[in-house]
Scaffold this motif. Structure first.
Motif, PDB file in Angstrom:
ATOM      1  N   CYS A  86      -9.744 -14.640   5.989  1.00  0.00           N
ATOM      2  CA  CYS A  86      -8.815 -15.205   4.927  1.00  0.00           C
ATOM      3  C   CYS A  86      -8.125 -16.323   5.500  1.00  0.00           C
ATOM      4  O   CYS A  86      -8.013 -16.702   6.641  1.00  0.00           O
ATOM      5  CB  CYS A  86      -8.028 -14.272   4.305  1.00  0.00           C
ATOM      6  SG  CYS A  86      -6.917 -13.570   5.329  1.00  0.00           S
ATOM      7  N   LEU A  87      -7.847 -17.297   4.565  1.00  0.00           N
ATOM      8  CA  LEU A  87      -6.998 -18.463   4.998  1.00  0.00           C
ATOM      9  C   LEU A  87      -5.480 -17.917   5.548  1.00  0.00           C
ATOM     10  O   LEU A  87      -5.059 -17.131   5.123  1.00  0.00           O
ATOM     11  CB  LEU A  87      -6.558 -19.452   3.906  1.00  0.00           C
ATOM     12  CG  LEU A  87      -7.986 -19.893   3.375  1.00  0.00           C
ATOM     13  CD1 LEU A  87      -7.573 -20.630   2.002  1.00  0.00           C
ATOM     14  CD2 LEU A  87      -8.350 -21.034   4.247  1.00  0.00           C
ATOM     15  N   VAL A  89      -1.412 -18.786   6.727  1.00  0.00           N
ATOM     16  CA  VAL A  89      -0.212 -19.343   5.973  1.00  0.00           C
ATOM     17  C   VAL A  89      -0.536 -20.891   6.396  1.00  0.00           C
ATOM     18  O   VAL A  89      -0.447 -21.586   5.519  1.00  0.00           O
ATOM     19  CB  VAL A  89       0.946 -18.675   6.571  1.00  0.00           C
ATOM     20  CG1 VAL A  89       2.153 -19.612   5.948  1.00  0.00           C
ATOM     21  CG2 VAL A  89       1.065 -17.491   5.864  1.00  0.00           C
ATOM     22  N   ASP A  91      -3.098 -22.794   7.162  1.00  0.00           N
ATOM     23  CA  ASP A  91      -4.229 -23.169   6.293  1.00  0.00           C
ATOM     24  C   ASP A  91      -3.860 -23.437   5.099  1.00  0.00           C
ATOM     25  O   ASP A  91      -4.199 -24.554   4.650  1.00  0.00           O
ATOM     26  CB  ASP A  91      -5.437 -22.363   6.421  1.00  0.00           C
ATOM     27  CG  ASP A  91      -6.181 -22.052   7.481  1.00  0.00           C
ATOM     28  OD1 ASP A  91      -6.180 -22.676   8.599  1.00  0.00           O
ATOM     29  OD2 ASP A  91      -6.775 -20.949   7.758  1.00  0.00           O
ATOM     30  N   LYS A  92      -3.211 -22.691   4.385  1.00  0.00           N
ATOM     31  CA  LYS A  92      -2.671 -22.979   3.072  1.00  0.00           C
ATOM     32  C   LYS A  92      -1.747 -23.942   3.124  1.00  0.00           C
ATOM     33  O   LYS A  92      -1.655 -24.957   2.016  1.00  0.00           O
ATOM     34  CB  LYS A  92      -2.322 -21.678   2.572  1.00  0.00           C
ATOM     35  CG  LYS A  92      -3.324 -20.737   2.124  1.00  0.00           C
ATOM     36  CD  LYS A  92      -2.525 -19.416   1.618  1.00  0.00           C
ATOM     37  CE  LYS A  92      -3.627 -18.246   1.524  1.00  0.00           C
ATOM     38  NZ  LYS A  92      -2.985 -16.991   0.924  1.00  0.00           N
ATOM     39  N   GLU A  93      -0.891 -24.117   3.737  1.00  0.00           N
ATOM     40  CA  GLU A  93      -0.137 -25.189   4.121  1.00  0.00           C
ATOM     41  C   GLU A  93      -0.832 -26.610   4.093  1.00  0.00           C
ATOM     42  O   GLU A  93      -0.375 -27.759   3.372  1.00  0.00           O
ATOM     43  CB  GLU A  93       1.066 -24.961   4.854  1.00  0.00           C
ATOM     44  CG  GLU A  93       2.235 -23.922   4.662  1.00  0.00           C
ATOM     45  CD  GLU A  93       2.806 -24.342   3.477  1.00  0.00           C
ATOM     46  OE1 GLU A  93       3.246 -25.432   3.202  1.00  0.00           O
ATOM     47  OE2 GLU A  93       3.098 -23.549   2.623  1.00  0.00           O
ATOM     48  N   ILE A  95      -3.745 -27.241   3.397  1.00  0.00           N
ATOM     49  CA  ILE A  95      -4.494 -27.339   2.170  1.00  0.00           C
ATOM     50  C   ILE A  95      -3.539 -28.198   1.030  1.00  0.00           C
ATOM     51  O   ILE A  95      -4.003 -29.125   0.607  1.00  0.00           O
ATOM     52  CB  ILE A  95      -5.119 -26.209   1.760  1.00  0.00           C
ATOM     53  CG1 ILE A  95      -6.355 -25.704   2.670  1.00  0.00           C
ATOM     54  CG2 ILE A  95      -5.576 -26.415   0.256  1.00  0.00           C
ATOM     55  CD1 ILE A  95      -6.923 -24.621   2.074  1.00  0.00           C
ATOM     56  N   LYS A  96      -2.431 -27.656   0.976  1.00  0.00           N
ATOM     57  CA  LYS A  96      -1.375 -28.122  -0.109  1.00  0.00           C
ATOM     58  C   LYS A  96      -1.269 -29.615   0.339  1.00  0.00           C
ATOM     59  O   LYS A  96      -0.949 -30.434  -0.530  1.00  0.00           O
ATOM     60  CB  LYS A  96      -0.016 -27.307   0.178  1.00  0.00           C
ATOM     61  CG  LYS A  96      -0.331 -25.828  -0.669  1.00  0.00           C
ATOM     62  CD  LYS A  96       0.979 -25.360  -0.703  1.00  0.00           C
ATOM     63  CE  LYS A  96       0.692 -23.627  -1.368  1.00  0.00           C
ATOM     64  NZ  LYS A  96       1.863 -22.874  -0.931  1.00  0.00           N
ATOM     65  N   ALA A 125     -10.047 -25.256  -3.405  1.00  0.00           N
ATOM     66  CA  ALA A 125      -8.708 -25.487  -4.087  1.00  0.00           C
ATOM     67  C   ALA A 125      -8.720 -26.480  -5.168  1.00  0.00           C
ATOM     68  O   ALA A 125      -9.395 -27.249  -5.118  1.00  0.00           O
ATOM     69  CB  ALA A 125      -7.599 -26.312  -2.836  1.00  0.00           C
ATOM     70  N   ARG A 133      -4.300 -23.896  -7.108  1.00  0.00           N
ATOM     71  CA  ARG A 133      -4.800 -22.621  -6.761  1.00  0.00           C
ATOM     72  C   ARG A 133      -5.782 -22.655  -5.831  1.00  0.00           C
ATOM     73  O   ARG A 133      -6.533 -23.738  -5.726  1.00  0.00           O
ATOM     74  CB  ARG A 133      -5.480 -22.178  -8.035  1.00  0.00           C
ATOM     75  CG  ARG A 133      -4.624 -21.646  -9.326  1.00  0.00           C
ATOM     76  CD  ARG A 133      -5.444 -21.233 -10.599  1.00  0.00           C
ATOM     77  NE  ARG A 133      -6.479 -22.118 -11.003  1.00  0.00           N
ATOM     78  CZ  ARG A 133      -7.767 -21.563 -10.969  1.00  0.00           C
ATOM     79  NH1 ARG A 133      -7.877 -20.266 -10.843  1.00  0.00           N
ATOM     80  NH2 ARG A 133      -8.769 -22.292 -11.470  1.00  0.00           N
ATOM     81  N   ILE A 134      -5.922 -21.683  -5.037  1.00  0.00           N
ATOM     82  CA  ILE A 134      -7.067 -21.437  -4.023  1.00  0.00           C
ATOM     83  C   ILE A 134      -7.559 -20.164  -4.183  1.00  0.00           C
ATOM     84  O   ILE A 134      -7.159 -19.079  -4.382  1.00  0.00           O
ATOM     85  CB  ILE A 134      -6.367 -21.660  -2.621  1.00  0.00           C
ATOM     86  CG1 ILE A 134      -5.515 -22.813  -2.310  1.00  0.00           C
ATOM     87  CG2 ILE A 134      -7.287 -21.298  -1.502  1.00  0.00           C
ATOM     88  CD1 ILE A 134      -4.809 -22.713  -1.203  1.00  0.00           C
TER      89      ILE A 134
END
Length: 142
Positions: A86-87, A89, A91-93, A95-96, A125, A133-134
């Motif tokens: 999974c992504l 933390v 990765d999510k930052e 992406i944001k 995303a 949203r992802i």
């Protein structure tokens, strides 16, 4: 909401991405709604071995070439070890940040995770109103 990818590209990504850190990645492009182009990128060297930072010069060159070929840039992928499906933390930052910087021109972008020699996990995303949203998206190999 599945995404189509050509078998040739799916297999090429799995084959060319190496298993061991450091992470590597690349860019995917689509034509007629099907992911059918890939550019591999070893990224910019980082102090952290398990971090992929795209090469912005290569990315801009890819944009120019694909624009001329009428290929739409649709995402950035990177590798993970098989136990990390999974992504992260980080990765999510990342992406944001990418989506926020490009908010006016990008409504959605794919961020696949490649488990080398095994599978590709596809995350999308999406700007929904003013929220990002992802979501995980199924892949259809054609």
């Amino acid at each position: 909401m599945e995404k189509k990818i050509s078998k040739r590209i799916y297999d090429e990504i799995l084959d060319k991405c190496h298993i061991a850190p450091p992470e590597m990645g690349g860019y995917i492009g689509e034509k007629n709604g099907i992911i059918d182009k890939v550019v591999f990128d070893v990224g910019i060297q980082s102090k952290e071995k398990a971090t992929y930072i795209p090469d912005s010069v290569l990315l801009n060159q890819t944009f120019q070439i694909w624009n001329e070929e009428k290929i739409e840039f649709c995402g950035i992928f990177h590798t993970h070890l098989s136990e990390q499906r999974c992504l992260s933390v980080g990765d999510k930052e990342y992406i944001k940040r990418i989506m926020a910087i490009n908010k006016n021109c990008l409504k959605s972008l794919y961020f696949p995770i490649v488990i080398p020699k095994q599978e590709i996990l596809l995350f999308l995303a999406i700007w929904d109103m003013d929220n990002l949203r992802i979501v995980k998206v199924p892949i259809k190999i054609i």
